[in-house]
Design an enzyme around this catalytic site. Structure first.
Site, PDB file in Angstrom:
ATOM      1  N   GLY A   3       0.781  -1.237   0.000  1.00  0.00           N
ATOM      2  CA  GLY A   3       0.000   0.000   0.000  1.00  0.00           C
ATOM      3  C   GLY A   3       0.808   1.281   0.000  1.00  0.00           C
ATOM      4  CB  SER A   4       4.298   2.208  -0.786  1.00  0.00           C
ATOM      5  OG  SER A   4       4.460   1.776  -2.116  1.00  0.00           O
TER       6      SER A   4
ATOM      7  CG  MET B 144      -0.972  -8.527  -6.692  1.00  0.00           C
ATOM      8  SD  MET B 144       0.123  -7.686  -7.867  1.00  0.00           S
ATOM      9  CE  MET B 144       1.020  -9.095  -8.502  1.00  0.00           C
TER      10      MET B 144
ATOM     11  CG  ASN C 288      -2.840  -0.750 -12.789  1.00  0.00           C
ATOM     12  OD1 ASN C 288      -2.741  -0.883 -11.566  1.00  0.00           O
ATOM     13  ND2 ASN C 288      -2.112  -1.461 -13.637  1.00  0.00           N
TER      14      ASN C 288
ATOM     15  CG  HIS D 131       2.820  -1.996 -15.431  1.00  0.00           C
ATOM     16  ND1 HIS D 131       2.509  -3.244 -14.929  1.00  0.00           N
ATOM     17  CD2 HIS D 131       3.887  -2.164 -16.246  1.00  0.00           C
ATOM     18  CE1 HIS D 131       3.361  -4.127 -15.429  1.00  0.00           C
ATOM     19  NE2 HIS D 131       4.201  -3.506 -16.228  1.00  0.00           N
TER      20      HIS D 131
END
Ligand code: GRF
Length: 217
Positions: free
Chosen positions: A15-16, A95, A112, A114
Site C-alpha cells: 500500500g505504499s 494483483m 492503474n 504499472h
C-alpha cells in the site's frame, strides 16, 4: 477544499502508493477524498494503512480463482464501490485482472499504475523484465484500465534510469519512488477533470506540473 470527488482504492499489497495518495490528499494537494479501500488479501498492508487513517477499509474474499475475481467476489467489489459512490477507482497493486461486469460498471473510471514504461514489460515483475532485457531506461506508467493486461490508454509516464550495478531490488525501489510522485500528479488532474480520452490518446487539458504533462523525468 472541494471533497466531492470520491476515490476508491483497490490493492493487494503493502500500500505504499495508497499512502502517497492519502498523504497528498491530507496535504491539500488533491481535491478529493478516499471514500473506501478494498483488498482481496486480508493481511494486506494497504488495509492497515487505511484503518490507521480512519478510512473505511474492507477485505473481500476473491473466490476460487488465482488471477481474477470469481462472480460473487466481483459483485461484492462492485457493490462496495457503488455504495461508496466513487467517481474514480485507483488500482494500487491489485494483483487480479478485472473482467466484464466490473469494467462495465465503471467504464473509463478505473486507473492503474504499472512499474515499467508500457507497452514494454507488461505483467509480473516488470522491473526484473527490464533489467534482464538490458534496457538503460525504464520507469512507471499510469493508465486507464481496459480488458487487456496493462494495456489501456496511457495517462502519464515517469522515467527511471537503470544502472550497471542495479539488482532487481534496487531498481524496484527507484521505480517505486517514481510511482509515489507520478500517481498523485495524475489523480490531481483526474479529480480536476483535466483529462480526456480520444481513442488511445489521453489529453491533458492543462498541466500544473510541467511543460510536457505526459512524461515526468
Ligand atoms: C507497484 O509497484 C505498482 O506499480 C504495481 O504494484 C505495486 C504496488 O505497490 N501495480 P504498493 O502496494 O503500492 O506499495
Amino acid at each position: 477544499m472541494n471533497s466531492s470527488f470520491r476515490i476508491g482504492v483497490v490493492g493487494s499489497g503493502k500500500g505504499s502508493n495508497f499512502v502517497a495518495l492519502a498523504d497528498a490528499i491530507a496535504a491539500g494537494k488533491i481535491p478529493a477524498e478516499i471514500a473506501v479501500v478494498l483488498s482481496d488479501v486480508e493481511s494486506a498492508g494497504i488495509l492497515a494503512h487505511a484503518r490507521d487513517r480512519k478510512i473505511p477499509a474492507q477485505f473481500i474474499p476473491p473466490g476460487k480463482f488465482r488471477t481474477k475475481l470469481d462472480e460473487e467476489a466481483e459483485r461484492a467489489f462492485v457493490s462496495a464501490l457503488q455504495s461508496a459512490k466513487v467517481d474514480l477507482i485507483v488500482l494500487a497493486g491489485f494483483m487480479r485482472v478485472l473482467k466484464g461486469d466490473f469494467l462495465r460498471a465503471f467504464a473509463g473510471h478505473i486507473v492503474n499504475i504499472h512499474p515499467s514504461l508500457l507497452p514494454s514489460f507488461p505483467g509480473l515483475e516488470a522491473w526484473k523484465q527490464a533489467l534482464d532485457h538490458g534496457v538503460k531506461v525504464t520507469g512507471c506508467t499510469v493508465h486507464f484500465v481496459d480488458a487487456g493486461v496493462d494495456a489501456g490508454p496511457i495517462i502519464a509516464q515517469q522515467t527511471v534510469p537503470v544502472f550497471e550495478n542495479d539488482t532487481p531490488e534496487s531498481l524496484h525501489r527507484r521505480i517505486h519512488a517514481a510511482e509515489h510522485e507520478l500517481y498523485p500528479q495524475c489523480v490531481v488532474a483526474l479529480a480536476r477533470g483535466e483529462i480526456s480520452v480520444a481513442g488511445r490518446r489521453v489529453i491533458w487539458k492543462k498541466s500544473q506540473t510541467c511543460s510536457n504533462p505526459y512524461i515526468f523525468t
